[in-house]
Design an enzyme around this catalytic site. Structure first.
Site, mmCIF file in Angstrom:
data_model
loop_
_atom_site.group_PDB
_atom_site.id
_atom_site.type_symbol
_atom_site.label_atom_id
_atom_site.label_comp_id
_atom_site.label_asym_id
_atom_site.label_seq_id
_atom_site.Cartn_x
_atom_site.Cartn_y
_atom_site.Cartn_z
ATOM 1 N N GLU A 158 -5.839 6.604 -7.907
ATOM 2 C CA GLU A 158 -5.268 6.917 -9.220
ATOM 3 C C GLU A 158 -6.366 7.414 -10.163
ATOM 4 O OE1 GLU A 158 -3.288 4.346 -12.897
ATOM 5 O OE2 GLU A 158 -4.387 3.348 -11.288
ATOM 6 N N LYS B 103 4.103 8.710 -13.043
ATOM 7 C CA LYS B 103 4.401 7.278 -13.023
ATOM 8 C C LYS B 103 5.608 6.945 -13.886
ATOM 9 C CE LYS B 103 1.972 2.839 -13.454
ATOM 10 N NZ LYS B 103 0.699 2.200 -13.867
ATOM 11 N N CYS C 192 -0.557 2.624 -8.984
ATOM 12 C CA CYS C 192 -1.071 1.335 -9.451
ATOM 13 C C CYS C 192 -0.059 0.207 -9.281
ATOM 14 C CB CYS C 192 -1.543 1.463 -10.897
ATOM 15 S SG CYS C 192 -2.604 0.093 -11.437
#
Length: 503
Positions: free
Chosen positions: A273, A321, A371
Site C-alpha cells: 500500500e 479503498k 490495509c
C-alpha cells in the site's frame, strides 16, 4: 446492629472487588490467547472467570463487569497501537503531543468495549438449565460481537475466533458460518465448562477438550495436500521504516523499485500500500520500468487511496479503498468526533465506489484490498461475488513495532481464505508478506523486516461457499436461538438466572 451493617457492607465491597478482579482476569486470559501472545488454547477457559464474576449480580453490575472484561482484553491485545499513537504518528505528522495518544488509546478501548454492556445486561435473563443457558449466552455474545463490527466505528479486530487461527481443522466451519460460528463454539464451551465446575463435575472438561482436538486433528488429515499454483507473482517487501517513509522522495522510492525488480523479467510485481506517497502517473521513468515488468502498485490519487496497474507504459486505476479507517483516513460523525481531526494521516480520502475485479495480462480475475480491509469479511465476500478467483491485500504495517501486531493483521487472511475458499496473498512493507491457501494453511512467508522480493505461486479457484452466498446468516440464527431459549425456559416455568437479585 451497626456492627452487622458494617460487616454486610464490607462483605459486599469485598465481593465487588473479587468480581472486578475476575472480569479483568478474563480479559487478560482472552488477550493471552490472541495471535502473537501465549496460546490459543486459553480461549476455551478465558471466559470462565467472567461467568463467575457476574453470577448472582444485578443487570447493571453484569453490564459493567462485561464492559471491564472486554476493555481489558482490547487494551492488552492491542498494546502495540499505543506506541504508534504516542511515538510514530506524532513524530511523522506532528499534530499532537505524545500524551494525547494515551488518551486516544483508552478511548479506543472504551469504544470497542461498549457493545459488551449489552452482553452483560442480557446475561441477567439467562435460563437456568445447562443446555438453554449455554445456547442463550453463546447466542447473546455472538450478537454483540457482530454488532461491534457494524457502522462507521465498526471493527472486528480482537474477535475471540482469532485465537483459533492455527486450529486448521476447526476453522473449516467458517466457510459456512463465518467467524461468528467459531465465536459461538468458544462461548458455548466456556459456559459448559463453567457449569461443570459449578456443579463439581470439572473432570468432564477433559473428555470434551480431547474430543475438540481429536476433531481438529482428524479434519486436518482429511484436507487435500497443498498444491503449487500456476499463477506466479512477485511480492515486494521494501522494509522502509515509518521514520523514513514519509520523508523519502518519490525519486528515491523509484530507485528502490528499480533495484528490487532488476532480476525479474516479464513478471507481475505487486507493491505494498502507498509505495509512493503521491500521484506518479506522469513519471516517465516508471513507465519505462513497465516495459520490463507489469506492476500492481499503490499510491494516493484523485483524493483516494488507490491501486493501479501499470502495464506497457499505461496506468489504469483498478481499485480505490472502500472501507476507510476511522479518524486516520476519514472522520466519522464529524459533529461528534470533530475534535479528533488531529489523528488524520496524509489526508481524508473519498471512499471507492465498488469492489472491482480485474485481470493483469493473462492472469485469472483477481482483486486487491487495502490495509485493514482484510479485517472485514464483507470486503472479501464482495470481491468473490464479483468474480475474483484469488484475494490480495496490500498494506503498510511499518507503523507497528511488535510482531504481535503484524501477526494479528496477517491471520485475518487465514479466515478470509477459508470463508471464501480463495488463496490469500498479503503484501506488506515490513511484513508479514505471505500466502495462505484456501484451507487456511500458511503456505509461504518472507522473513520479517527484511528487504526482499519474493515469488509466490497462487492457485486460482472458482465457486462460492455457503458463507460467500449468504453472509453473516449466523447472526440472525443467534438472535433466534436467544429468543427461543428464553421462550422455552418460560414455558417450562424456569426462573432466569437473575430472578430475586437486586438491580
Amino acid at each position: 446492629m451497626n456492627r452487622r451493617r458494617w460487616w454486610r457492607s464490607s462483605e459486599r465491597r469485598w465481593r465487588g472487588l473479587v468480581s472486578l478482579f475476575l472480569s479483568v482476569l478474563s480479559g487478560f486470559l482472552t488477550a493471552l490467547s490472541m495471535p502473537g501472545f501465549l496460546s490459543g488454547a486459553l480461549i476455551w477457559f478465558s471466559l470462565i472467570p467472567l461467568l463467575y464474576a457476574v453470577e448472582g449480580r444485578g443487570v447493571w453490575k453484569r453490564a459493567f463487569l462485561s464492559f471491564v472484561y472486554f476493555f481489558t482484553h482490547v487494551l492488552i491485545s492491542f498494546f502495540w497501537v499505543l506506541p504508534t499513537l504516542t511515538e510514530n504518528v506524532p513524530l511523522v505528522f506532528g499534530r499532537y503531543p505524545s500524551w494525547l495518544g494515551i488518551v486516544v488509546f483508552v478511548l479506543m478501548g472504551i469504544i470497542e468495549a461498549v457493545p459488551f454492556l449489552g452482553f452483560g445486561f442480557l446475561s441477567y435473563f439467562a435460563p437456568q438449565s445447562i443446555v438453554l443457558k449455554t445456547l442463550y449466552l453463546a447466542s447473546v455474545y455472538t450478537i454483540f460481537e457482530y454488532l461491534r463490527g457494524v457502522g462507521e466505528l465498526g471493527f472486528t479486530g480482537g474477535r475471540i475466533s482469532e485465537a483459533l487461527y492455527s486450529h486448521t481443522g476447526l476453522i473449516q466451519i467458517v466457510s459456512i458460518t463465518g467467524t461468528l460460528g467459531l465465536v459461538f463454539l468458544i462461548v458455548s464451551l466456556n459456559v459448559l465448562f463453567y457449569e461443570f465446575l459449578r456443579r463439581r463435575k470439572g473432570l468432564l472438561i477433559f473428555p470434551v477438550i480431547f474430543f475438540v482436538y481429536l476433531l481438529n486433528s482428524s479434519v486436518v488429515h482429511l484436507l487435500p495436500v497443498p498444491e503449487r499454483g500456476s499463477f506466479k507473482v512477485v511480492a515486494l517487501q521494501p522494509n522502509v521504516p515509518t521514520s523514513l517513509k514519509y520523508s523519502v522522495s518519490s525519486g528515491e522510492m523509484l530507485e528502490l523499485l528499480e533495484s528490487m525488480t532488476k532480476d525479474f523479467h516479464g513478471s507481475i510485481v505487486i507493491t505494498p500500500e502507498a509505495f509512493f506517497l503521491e500521484d506518479v502517473r506522469y513519471s516517465q521513468k516508471l513507465r519505462e520500468l513497465s516495459e520490463e515488468n507489469t506492476f500492481v502498485i499503490g499510491f494516493p490519487a484523485d483524493n483516494q487511496n488507490s491501486v493501479f496497474v501499470l502495464e506497457g507504459g499505461r496506468f489504469r486505476k483498478v481499485y480505490s479503498k472502500v472501507k476507510l479507517f476511522p479518524f486516520v483516513e476519514k472522520l466519522p460523525y464529524p459533529r461528534v468526533f470533530g475534535v479528533f481531526s488531529f489523528l488524520k494521516g496524509l489526508s481524508y480520502y473519498e471512499p471507492g465506489r465498488n469492489f472491482s475485479v480485474f485481470n493483469v495480462g493473462e492472469s485469472p480475475p483477481l482483486s486487491v484490498q487495502i490495509c485493514f480491509e482484510s479485517y472485514f469479511p464483507e470486503v472479501s465476500r464482495a470481491f468473490v461475488k464479483n468474480g475474483s478467483e484469488l484475494l490480495i491485500v496490500v498494506t503498510n504495517d511499518g507503523w507497528f513495532h511488535y510482531k504481535a501486531a503484524l501477526l494479528n493483521h496477517f491471520v485475518q487472511g487465514v479466515f478470509r481464505a477459508v470463508e471464501t475458499r480463495r488463496q490469500f496473498l498479503q503484501v506488506a512493507n515490513t511484513g508479514i508478506t505471505g500466502l495462505v491457501d484456501e484451507y487456511g494453511r500458511i503456505v509461504d512467508a518472507l522473513p520479517l523486516r527484511v528487504r526482499l522480493a519474493g515469488e509466490f505461486h497462487i492457485k486460482a479457484r472458482k465457486g462460492e461457499t455457503f458463507y460467500v452466498r449468504y453472509g453473516d446468516w449466523f447472526f440472525y440464527l443467534s438472535v433466534i436461538l436467544a429468543v427461543v431459549s428464553v421462550f422455552i425456559s418460560r414455558m417450562r416455568g424456569e426462573r432466569n438466572e437473575g430472578i430475586g437479585i437486586r438491580l
